[in-house]
Write a protein that holds these residues in place. Structure first.
Motif, PDB file in Angstrom:
ATOM      1  N   ARG A 128      12.414  -2.618   3.008  1.00 38.46           N
ATOM      2  CA  ARG A 128      13.841  -2.794   2.737  1.00 38.46           C
ATOM      3  C   ARG A 128      14.236  -2.045   1.463  1.00 38.46           C
ATOM      4  NH1 ARG A 128      11.143  -7.069   0.906  1.00 38.46           N
ATOM      5  NH2 ARG A 128      11.600  -7.864  -1.165  1.00 38.46           N
ATOM      6  N   ASP A 129      15.515  -1.747   1.329  1.00 37.05           N
ATOM      7  CA  ASP A 129      16.025  -1.061   0.140  1.00 37.05           C
ATOM      8  C   ASP A 129      15.762  -1.906  -1.105  1.00 37.05           C
ATOM      9  OD1 ASP A 129      17.071   0.524   2.118  1.00 37.05           O
ATOM     10  OD2 ASP A 129      19.113   0.541   1.349  1.00 37.05           O
ATOM     11  N   ASP A 130      15.056  -1.373  -2.072  1.00 33.72           N
ATOM     12  CA  ASP A 130      14.927  -2.009  -3.384  1.00 33.72           C
ATOM     13  C   ASP A 130      14.304  -1.019  -4.361  1.00 33.72           C
ATOM     14  OD1 ASP A 130      12.201  -1.960  -2.838  1.00 33.72           O
ATOM     15  OD2 ASP A 130      11.972  -4.130  -2.645  1.00 33.72           O
ATOM     16  N   ILE A 131      14.064  -1.475  -5.579  1.00 35.47           N
ATOM     17  CA  ILE A 131      13.583  -0.589  -6.649  1.00 35.47           C
ATOM     18  C   ILE A 131      12.180  -0.069  -6.333  1.00 35.47           C
ATOM     19  CG2 ILE A 131      12.616  -2.444  -8.101  1.00 35.47           C
ATOM     20  CD1 ILE A 131      14.628   0.479  -9.524  1.00 35.47           C
TER      21      ILE A 131
ATOM     22  N   HIS B 153      19.538   2.165   3.892  1.00 33.65           N
ATOM     23  CA  HIS B 153      20.961   1.881   4.130  1.00 33.65           C
ATOM     24  C   HIS B 153      21.788   2.645   3.096  1.00 33.65           C
ATOM     25  CE1 HIS B 153      20.136  -1.042   7.213  1.00 33.65           C
ATOM     26  NE2 HIS B 153      19.226  -1.600   6.425  1.00 33.65           N
ATOM     27  N   GLU B 154      21.297   2.581   1.853  1.00 39.16           N
ATOM     28  CA  GLU B 154      21.974   3.332   0.786  1.00 39.16           C
ATOM     29  C   GLU B 154      21.000   3.526  -0.382  1.00 39.16           C
ATOM     30  OE1 GLU B 154      25.693   2.864  -2.376  1.00 39.16           O
ATOM     31  OE2 GLU B 154      25.070   1.158  -1.155  1.00 39.16           O
ATOM     32  N   ILE B 155      20.854   4.764  -0.825  1.00 38.44           N
ATOM     33  CA  ILE B 155      20.054   5.009  -2.034  1.00 38.44           C
ATOM     34  C   ILE B 155      20.994   4.869  -3.225  1.00 38.44           C
ATOM     35  CG2 ILE B 155      18.623   6.669  -3.298  1.00 38.44           C
ATOM     36  CD1 ILE B 155      17.806   7.923  -0.662  1.00 38.44           C
ATOM     37  N   ARG B 156      20.815   3.804  -3.977  1.00 39.31           N
ATOM     38  CA  ARG B 156      21.770   3.520  -5.059  1.00 39.31           C
ATOM     39  C   ARG B 156      21.593   4.444  -6.259  1.00 39.31           C
ATOM     40  NH1 ARG B 156      23.328  -2.842  -5.177  1.00 39.31           N
ATOM     41  NH2 ARG B 156      23.940  -2.926  -2.988  1.00 39.31           N
ATOM     42  N   SER B 157      20.352   4.883  -6.485  1.00 37.19           N
ATOM     43  CA  SER B 157      20.089   5.795  -7.606  1.00 37.19           C
ATOM     44  C   SER B 157      20.607   7.186  -7.264  1.00 37.19           C
ATOM     45  CB  SER B 157      18.580   5.852  -7.890  1.00 37.19           C
ATOM     46  OG  SER B 157      18.262   7.023  -8.606  1.00 37.19           O
ATOM     47  N   GLN B 158      21.556   7.665  -8.056  1.00 33.01           N
ATOM     48  CA  GLN B 158      22.129   8.990  -7.796  1.00 33.01           C
ATOM     49  C   GLN B 158      21.073  10.081  -7.961  1.00 33.01           C
ATOM     50  OE1 GLN B 158      25.333   9.374  -6.563  1.00 33.01           O
ATOM     51  NE2 GLN B 158      24.523  11.408  -6.136  1.00 33.01           N
ATOM     52  N   ASP B 159      20.191   9.903  -8.943  1.00 32.67           N
ATOM     53  CA  ASP B 159      19.113  10.872  -9.163  1.00 32.67           C
ATOM     54  C   ASP B 159      18.235  11.015  -7.921  1.00 32.67           C
ATOM     55  OD1 ASP B 159      19.934  11.318 -11.671  1.00 32.67           O
ATOM     56  OD2 ASP B 159      18.276  10.301 -12.695  1.00 32.67           O
ATOM     57  N   LEU B 160      17.829   9.866  -7.374  1.00 31.74           N
ATOM     58  CA  LEU B 160      16.952   9.893  -6.208  1.00 31.74           C
ATOM     59  C   LEU B 160      17.705  10.452  -4.996  1.00 31.74           C
ATOM     60  CD1 LEU B 160      14.263   9.334  -4.844  1.00 31.74           C
ATOM     61  CD2 LEU B 160      15.004   6.960  -4.472  1.00 31.74           C
ATOM     62  N   HIS B 161      18.956  10.062  -4.838  1.00 30.29           N
ATOM     63  CA  HIS B 161      19.766  10.597  -3.740  1.00 30.29           C
ATOM     64  C   HIS B 161      19.784  12.128  -3.807  1.00 30.29           C
ATOM     65  CE1 HIS B 161      23.414  11.773  -1.531  1.00 30.29           C
ATOM     66  NE2 HIS B 161      23.227  10.669  -0.822  1.00 30.29           N
ATOM     67  N   ASN B 162      19.975  12.653  -5.013  1.00 32.08           N
ATOM     68  CA  ASN B 162      20.006  14.114  -5.186  1.00 32.08           C
ATOM     69  C   ASN B 162      18.656  14.750  -4.858  1.00 32.08           C
ATOM     70  OD1 ASN B 162      22.626  13.845  -6.006  1.00 32.08           O
ATOM     71  ND2 ASN B 162      22.192  14.007  -8.199  1.00 32.08           N
ATOM     72  N   GLU B 163      17.577  14.074  -5.265  1.00 34.76           N
ATOM     73  CA  GLU B 163      16.226  14.601  -4.980  1.00 34.76           C
ATOM     74  C   GLU B 163      15.973  14.667  -3.480  1.00 34.76           C
ATOM     75  OE1 GLU B 163      12.688  13.410  -7.180  1.00 34.76           O
ATOM     76  OE2 GLU B 163      13.973  12.354  -8.592  1.00 34.76           O
ATOM     77  N   VAL B 164      16.383  13.610  -2.763  1.00 35.17           N
ATOM     78  CA  VAL B 164      16.202  13.583  -1.308  1.00 35.17           C
ATOM     79  C   VAL B 164      17.021  14.693  -0.651  1.00 35.17           C
ATOM     80  CG1 VAL B 164      16.648  12.209   0.785  1.00 35.17           C
ATOM     81  CG2 VAL B 164      15.567  11.138  -1.204  1.00 35.17           C
ATOM     82  N   CYS B 165      18.249  14.904  -1.149  1.00 28.62           N
ATOM     83  CA  CYS B 165      19.073  16.013  -0.652  1.00 28.62           C
ATOM     84  C   CYS B 165      18.346  17.349  -0.830  1.00 28.62           C
ATOM     85  CB  CYS B 165      20.413  16.076  -1.398  1.00 28.62           C
ATOM     86  SG  CYS B 165      21.533  14.736  -1.015  1.00 28.62           S
TER      87      CYS B 165
ATOM     88  N   SER C 229       0.842  -1.205   0.000  1.00 30.76           N
ATOM     89  CA  SER C 229       0.000   0.000   0.000  1.00 30.76           C
ATOM     90  C   SER C 229       0.876   1.253   0.000  1.00 30.76           C
ATOM     91  CB  SER C 229      -0.927   0.012   1.223  1.00 30.76           C
ATOM     92  OG  SER C 229      -1.823  -1.070   1.180  1.00 30.76           O
ATOM     93  N   ALA C 230       1.936   1.238   0.812  1.00 26.84           N
ATOM     94  CA  ALA C 230       2.847   2.389   0.878  1.00 26.84           C
ATOM     95  C   ALA C 230       3.569   2.592  -0.455  1.00 26.84           C
ATOM     96  CB  ALA C 230       3.865   2.182   2.003  1.00 26.84           C
ATOM     97  N   ILE C 231       3.987   1.491  -1.074  1.00 27.80           N
ATOM     98  CA  ILE C 231       4.700   1.579  -2.364  1.00 27.80           C
ATOM     99  C   ILE C 231       3.759   2.071  -3.464  1.00 27.80           C
ATOM    100  CG2 ILE C 231       5.780   0.186  -4.187  1.00 27.80           C
ATOM    101  CD1 ILE C 231       6.895  -1.570  -1.768  1.00 27.80           C
ATOM    102  N   THR C 232       2.562   1.501  -3.522  1.00 29.77           N
ATOM    103  CA  THR C 232       1.607   1.898  -4.567  1.00 29.77           C
ATOM    104  C   THR C 232       1.188   3.353  -4.400  1.00 29.77           C
ATOM    105  OG1 THR C 232       0.836  -0.358  -4.954  1.00 29.77           O
ATOM    106  CG2 THR C 232      -0.681   1.408  -5.560  1.00 29.77           C
ATOM    107  N   LEU C 233       0.975   3.794  -3.169  1.00 24.49           N
ATOM    108  CA  LEU C 233       0.655   5.204  -2.932  1.00 24.49           C
ATOM    109  C   LEU C 233       1.787   6.093  -3.448  1.00 24.49           C
ATOM    110  CD1 LEU C 233      -1.205   7.354  -1.716  1.00 24.49           C
ATOM    111  CD2 LEU C 233      -0.168   6.927   0.504  1.00 24.49           C
ATOM    112  N   GLY C 234       3.025   5.693  -3.190  1.00 24.07           N
ATOM    113  CA  GLY C 234       4.174   6.460  -3.686  1.00 24.07           C
ATOM    114  C   GLY C 234       4.256   6.469  -5.198  1.00 24.07           C
ATOM    115  N   ARG C 235       3.959   5.338  -5.809  1.00 28.28           N
ATOM    116  CA  ARG C 235       4.008   5.265  -7.276  1.00 28.28           C
ATOM    117  C   ARG C 235       2.927   6.150  -7.911  1.00 28.28           C
ATOM    118  NH1 ARG C 235       5.458  -1.207  -8.154  1.00 28.28           N
ATOM    119  NH2 ARG C 235       7.666  -0.812  -8.589  1.00 28.28           N
TER     120      ARG C 235
END
Length: 227
Positions: free
Chosen positions: A142-145, A180-192, A108-114
């Motif tokens: 957990r960390d995943d796509i 633990h780690e955001i592997r996508s650099q784009d997403l990491h930048n957005e969170v920053c 539910s949390a993932i689908t709401l985000g999508r």
């Protein structure tokens, strides 16, 4: 596809559960084949999320919820007619999570985000109503796509309606710190950008107050996003 649609409406739970699992898999790999029946598939899927018998049919609801999210990231704006109907079903699941299946809460949390990622202009005006419960659920994933997609939705909503998350800022910080780690650099930048945007928006006093409400390990994890 006609047969799959019939199976999604079958009286037998196991048939519906398998049908929605297949629907989600097809959405991931060949969504184009679902297009002729897109509205019908979405309508039967959302019905599984609004049933009063949810606890008895949780496996069906779980797969239907996941399939809607998979469809959303493939068809984008074409899902807009049903977005708010789905959101109105997902929010109560997140707000009354006690005793519900953990997988259903996560999906539910993932689908709401999508949905928020593909249609932020529709979802973001309502975010203050569900932000707290949603962030608590996001913290458990957990960390995943799929988690990446959900956080893209978070960032898109904050861009569209920054004030909508103000009252839930501590919960949002905890959700971000759950990575633990955001592997996508784009997403990491957005969170920053999101965190630094709030830091500037609030000014030092209010920002420090927010930070003081967080445990030291959470603050440590957040430090990698604050420039």
């Amino acid at each position: 596809m006609d047969l799959l649609l019939q199976c999604c409406m079958d009286d037998i739970l196991d048939v519906r559960q398998s049908a929605f699992a297949l629907l989600g898999d097809l959405a991931r790999v060949c969504a184009v084949h679902l297009h002729p029946h897109l509205a019908e598939f979405l309508n039967v899927a959302v019905k599984q999320l609004s049933t009063p018998e949810m606890k008895k049919t949780v496996s069906v609801a779980n797969n239907a919820c996941w399939a809607i999210g998979e469809l959303a990231v493939k068809v984008h704006q074409e899902i807009s007619p049903i977005v708010m109907t789905v959101v109105s079903c997902l929010v109560p699941i997140l707000q009354h999570a006690e005793g519900l299946n953990k997988s259903l809460i996560e999906n539910s949390a993932i689908t709401l985000g999508r949905l928020a990622w593909v249609c932020p202009e529709l979802v973001s005006p309502h975010m203050e109503h569900f932000m707290q419960a949603w962030c608590i659920a996001l913290s458990m994933i957990r960390d995943d796509i799929e988690k990446e997609d959900a956080f893209r939705g978070l960032c898109a909503m904050v861009r569209a309606n920054p004030s909508g998350a103000l009252n839930s800022l501590v919960y949002m910080c905890k959700a971000i710190a759950s990575w633990h780690e955001i592997r996508s650099q784009d997403l990491h930048n957005e969170v920053c950008q999101v965190l630094n945007g709030y830091k500037q928006m609030l000014g030092n006093g209010a920002w420090e107050q927010c930070m003081s409400a967080l445990d030291p390990p959470v603050k440590d994890r957040l430090s990698k996003y604050l420039v």
